[in-house]
Design a protein around this motif. Sequence first.
Motif, short mmCIF file in Angstrom:
data_model
loop_
_atom_site.label_atom_id
_atom_site.label_comp_id
_atom_site.label_asym_id
_atom_site.label_seq_id
_atom_site.Cartn_x
_atom_site.Cartn_y
_atom_site.Cartn_z
N LEU A 1 0.83 -1.21 0.00
CA LEU A 1 0.00 0.00 0.00
C LEU A 1 0.86 1.26 0.00
CD1 LEU A 1 -2.87 -0.89 2.51
CD2 LEU A 1 -2.85 -1.07 0.02
N ILE A 2 1.98 1.22 0.73
CA ILE A 2 2.86 2.38 0.78
C ILE A 2 3.49 2.63 -0.59
CG2 ILE A 2 4.99 3.28 1.80
CD1 ILE A 2 4.27 1.76 4.35
N ILE A 3 3.93 1.56 -1.26
CA ILE A 3 4.52 1.70 -2.59
C ILE A 3 3.47 2.23 -3.57
CG2 ILE A 3 5.56 0.46 -4.51
CD1 ILE A 3 7.41 0.77 -2.13
N PHE A 4 2.25 1.70 -3.49
CA PHE A 4 1.18 2.19 -4.37
C PHE A 4 0.88 3.66 -4.10
CE2 PHE A 4 -1.03 -2.13 -5.32
CZ PHE A 4 -0.08 -2.37 -6.29
N PHE A 5 0.89 4.06 -2.83
CA PHE A 5 0.63 5.46 -2.51
C PHE A 5 1.72 6.36 -3.09
CE2 PHE A 5 1.54 9.16 0.15
CZ PHE A 5 0.34 9.84 0.05
N CYS A 6 2.98 5.92 -3.02
CA CYS A 6 4.07 6.72 -3.58
C CYS A 6 3.87 6.93 -5.07
CB CYS A 6 5.42 6.04 -3.32
SG CYS A 6 5.94 6.08 -1.60
N TYR A 7 3.37 5.89 -5.76
CA TYR A 7 3.19 6.00 -7.20
C TYR A 7 1.90 6.73 -7.56
CZ TYR A 7 3.02 4.79 -12.15
OH TYR A 7 2.96 4.85 -13.52
N PHE A 8 0.77 6.24 -7.04
CA PHE A 8 -0.52 6.81 -7.43
C PHE A 8 -0.84 8.09 -6.66
CE2 PHE A 8 -0.98 2.26 -8.44
CZ PHE A 8 -1.31 2.36 -9.79
N GLY A 9 -0.34 8.20 -5.44
CA GLY A 9 -0.60 9.40 -4.65
C GLY A 9 0.38 10.51 -4.93
N LEU A 10 1.68 10.25 -4.64
CA LEU A 10 2.69 11.29 -4.82
C LEU A 10 2.88 11.66 -6.27
CD1 LEU A 10 5.49 10.19 -2.29
CD2 LEU A 10 3.73 11.93 -1.99
N TYR A 11 2.99 10.62 -7.13
CA TYR A 11 3.32 10.89 -8.53
C TYR A 11 2.09 11.22 -9.37
CZ TYR A 11 4.70 9.86 -13.35
OH TYR A 11 4.91 9.92 -14.70
N ALA A 12 1.10 10.31 -9.40
CA ALA A 12 -0.04 10.48 -10.30
C ALA A 12 -0.96 11.61 -9.88
CB ALA A 12 -0.82 9.16 -10.39
N LEU B 1 10.77 6.69 -6.36
CA LEU B 1 9.51 6.54 -5.63
C LEU B 1 9.55 5.25 -4.79
CD1 LEU B 1 6.89 7.58 -8.35
CD2 LEU B 1 7.51 8.87 -6.29
N GLY B 2 10.11 4.19 -5.37
CA GLY B 2 10.27 2.95 -4.62
C GLY B 2 11.20 3.12 -3.44
N VAL B 3 12.29 3.86 -3.63
CA VAL B 3 13.23 4.11 -2.53
C VAL B 3 12.55 4.87 -1.40
CG1 VAL B 3 15.31 5.42 -1.88
CG2 VAL B 3 15.31 4.02 -3.96
N ILE B 4 11.73 5.86 -1.77
CA ILE B 4 11.01 6.63 -0.74
C ILE B 4 10.08 5.71 0.05
CG2 ILE B 4 9.25 8.41 -0.39
CD1 ILE B 4 10.46 9.89 -2.80
N GLY B 5 9.32 4.88 -0.65
CA GLY B 5 8.40 3.97 0.03
C GLY B 5 9.12 2.98 0.93
N LEU B 6 10.19 2.37 0.43
CA LEU B 6 10.95 1.43 1.23
C LEU B 6 11.60 2.10 2.44
CD1 LEU B 6 12.70 -0.58 -1.64
CD2 LEU B 6 11.01 -1.50 -0.04
#
Length: 220
Positions: free
Chosen positions: A63-74, A91-96
């Motif tokens: 969910l955190i990785i998805f949020f970084c992509y769909f929330g922060l980016y999209a 974005l993956g580095v931020i989530g991890l």
Amino acid sequence: MDIFSDPGFQTGFLWIIKLTAASTVGALVLGVLLAAMRVSPVPVLRGFGAAWVNVFRNTPLTLIIFFCYFGLYAVLGFTVSDDLNLNNYWLGVIGLSVYTAAFVCEAIRSGINTVPPGQAEAARAIGMSFRQTLTIVILPQAARAVIAPLGSIFIALAKNSTIVGTIGVMEASSAMKDLININGDRVLLVFAIFAGTFAAVLIPTGYGFGWLANRLAVKR
């Protein structure tokens, strides 16, 4: 089929190494800051640190990785690079990092609790501030007690980095899926090679952290 020479295999594990290295640095820096907040005399900082740990430790990494992509980016338009692959990587580095930092924080806090209270009292008695006491007296001693727990956390981070493939980073699990699709009659072989490569890297790493922890352990 020579899997080891396959570009997808090599690129996949190269991305795993890059993700693990960058996320380890980010999680360690953020985890130390959070641990300092957890033991801070300021109630607001203690509350923020506790909230961070409780939220991220109990939220699935996917969910955190998805949020970084769909929330922060999209949605919010947050970008680190114009290159899509590189942007997804960061974005993956931020989530991890934000996820793993919660576990690093608790490991460091447990190490801080192993330091005798008299050490902090003596530091305050000679006029040291909280920051000086923490950075000069407490953390150097606590670090010796948390090497093994941090090793386990960073090994878990290396395995968790495969989740970043869900947002388009071509890491090891994505490469394995592609090879299985191409070589459907050799599924077990492909799986065994990928699993064996992880084991060949992470098992010695675990023993290395264990040896270092025993070497630097405080003799009481």
